[in-house]
Design a protein around this motif. Structure first.
Motif, PDB file in Angstrom:
ATOM      1  N   PHE A  71      45.896  43.831  32.874  1.00 30.17           N
ATOM      2  CA  PHE A  71      44.917  43.101  33.899  1.00 30.17           C
ATOM      3  C   PHE A  71      43.641  42.930  33.237  1.00 30.17           C
ATOM      4  O   PHE A  71      43.451  43.511  32.137  1.00 30.17           O
ATOM      5  N   GLU A  72      42.809  42.129  33.923  1.00 30.38           N
ATOM      6  CA  GLU A  72      41.307  41.875  33.456  1.00 30.38           C
ATOM      7  C   GLU A  72      40.339  42.620  33.802  1.00 30.38           C
ATOM      8  O   GLU A  72      40.204  42.601  35.286  1.00 30.38           O
ATOM      9  N   PRO A  73      39.680  43.496  33.208  1.00 33.09           N
ATOM     10  CA  PRO A  73      38.878  44.503  33.439  1.00 33.09           C
ATOM     11  C   PRO A  73      37.617  43.934  34.125  1.00 33.09           C
ATOM     12  O   PRO A  73      37.279  42.766  33.681  1.00 33.09           O
ATOM     13  N   VAL A  74      36.996  44.331  35.333  1.00 30.43           N
ATOM     14  CA  VAL A  74      35.789  43.786  36.072  1.00 30.43           C
ATOM     15  C   VAL A  74      34.867  44.467  35.613  1.00 30.43           C
ATOM     16  O   VAL A  74      34.745  45.784  35.617  1.00 30.43           O
ATOM     17  N   VAL A  75      33.601  44.109  35.379  1.00 26.30           N
ATOM     18  CA  VAL A  75      32.400  44.356  34.996  1.00 26.30           C
ATOM     19  C   VAL A  75      31.818  45.480  35.965  1.00 26.30           C
ATOM     20  O   VAL A  75      31.836  45.059  37.072  1.00 26.30           O
TER      21      VAL A  75
END
Length: 138
Positions: free
Chosen positions: A84-88
């Motif tokens: 997954f693309e990590p969220v800031v």
């Protein structure tokens, strides 16, 4: 004999009576000239400067060690497996899988039975901030 002057009179054939021009005492009643003890002054100065250098060196050494640790944690998280693309600003947990490979998950350590390595938060610079670590692995 008539040209001979007494020992306590300062006289030069070229300068004449020049006692007031000399940089040193020239009569028995003149004040004693003492050389300042520069060795102790230099020693105190060297000690103080060395303490300051040692303090700054230790401060830089601590900053360097913290930077290396931060780099190693970021390297561990970025090399971990995640799909997954990590969220800031979100909190993620790093685990060691059964195969020994690290992986990143949203699932908290108390919600399942996996070997927890650390809890991280992604900041706006894309740097992983260590929030909690289970053990030191470096």
């Amino acid at each position: 004999m008539e040209n001979k002057k007494p020992d306590n009179i300062v006289y030069s054939d070229t300068e004449g009576y020049n006692a007031s021009l000399l940089p040193y005492a020239s009569s028995v009643g003149a004040p004693v000239i003492r050389v300042d003890d520069l060795v102790s002054w230099k020693s105190r100065g060297i000690t103080n400067v060395n303490k300051e250098f040692e303090s700054k060196f230790n401060e830089l050494k601590t900053q360097y060690q913290n930077l290396i640790e931060e780099f190693e944690w970021n390297e561990l998280v970025y090399s971990a497996r995640f799909s997954f693309e990590p969220v800031v600003g979100e909190i993620y947990h790093c685990y060691r899988g059964d195969d020994g490979i690290h992986f990143l998950s949203l699932i908290a350590p108390q919600e399942w039975n996996k070997e927890h390595i650390g809890t991280f938060k992604l900041n706006s610079d894309k740097k992983w901030i260590l929030l909690h670590k289970k053990e030191t692995i470096f």
